[in-house]
Design an enzyme around this catalytic site. Sequence first.
Site, PDB file in Angstrom:
ATOM      1  N   GLY A 171     -32.964 -12.143  24.215  1.00 46.52           N
ATOM      2  CA  GLY A 171     -32.021 -12.277  25.312  1.00 46.52           C
ATOM      3  C   GLY A 171     -32.545 -11.669  26.602  1.00 46.52           C
TER       4      GLY A 171
ATOM      5  N   GLY B 267     -34.136 -21.007  25.588  1.00 46.17           N
ATOM      6  CA  GLY B 267     -35.018 -20.747  24.456  1.00 46.17           C
ATOM      7  C   GLY B 267     -35.961 -21.907  24.185  1.00 46.17           C
ATOM      8  CG  ASP B 268     -34.241 -25.477  23.353  1.00 47.18           C
ATOM      9  OD1 ASP B 268     -34.375 -24.922  22.251  1.00 47.18           O
ATOM     10  OD2 ASP B 268     -33.153 -25.949  23.737  1.00 47.18           O
TER      11      ASP B 268
ATOM     12  N   GLY C 287     -36.047  -9.617  26.749  1.00 46.46           N
ATOM     13  CA  GLY C 287     -37.375 -10.206  26.763  1.00 46.46           C
ATOM     14  C   GLY C 287     -37.701 -10.927  25.468  1.00 46.46           C
TER      15      GLY C 287
END
Length: 315
Positions: A222, A251-252, A225
Amino acid sequence: MILTVTPNPSLDRTYEVPALDRGEVVRATGDRMDPGGKGVNVSRAVAAAGVRTVAVLPLGGAPGALVAQLLDEQGIEAAPVPVAGQTRSNIAVAEPDGTLTKINAPGPELSREEREALLATVGARSAGADWIACCGSLPRGLAPSWYADLVARAHAAGHRIALDTSGPALLAALAERPDVVKPNAEELSEAVGRPLTTVGDAVKAAEELRGMGARAVLASLGADGQLLVEDSGTYFASARVDTVRSNVGAGDSSLAGFLIAGGTGERALASAVAHGAAAVQLPGSVMPSPADLAPEAVTVTADVPLDRVLTEPAP
């Protein structure tokens, strides 16, 4: 070339609102529609970086046709597998403080023939792929072992596999030794069956996943890092972010940045963090282009801050 596999794609609609008041009429200040699903987002980020990508995904009904159209408009080469059910439609509501509320539909149930067609399409389109990224939840009709089967087939053909999934599907696939797995803190906590409150807790959990079969673990923590645990060592990276606008697809985007930069080592980790930090500052699920990146804002270190308390501990 990076080939992505998205077993449960979606048509994503994102609304930006001043505030989300339950039971009230809320007027959006902005909205956008994007092809969705974790693997699709990886392909979109890879394409935005100017790297060739092929997106393998099952598509059905009017939403599926619209997903295919949107992919084409974004210059992404799609390898659709026709299915009888309708592709799911998801809704995300973004508030100015960065709070995001998502409503995800379950998606269609795939038949035995459709499951096999999906695997066969991956095999047929993977020639020349530097990486195969298998991403997201499994739709109804696919057993948790489906990703494990895909990883085994891909390795037999000489391909490297990046896996971004969770729960039983992740645990089942670990036995086939995926080259890198990319859990977030919550998924990492779920995989090892205990809460994570510090970066050191996340390091230990990542090492356990490696013990179960993962060759490398790229963990998103998150706002704190990202963590990379692999044969060459353990590395931690973070970036300065001025304003969080939407974390959909961040995240992708990180996984795309990691694979674009080779998928191993500090350079790839820095690229992952730069892409993720850029993505959260863009609206909806917009993927960053090279112009959006700020690599100078990223710090990478092998001196991992093990005692740092996570901003968002994983239960």
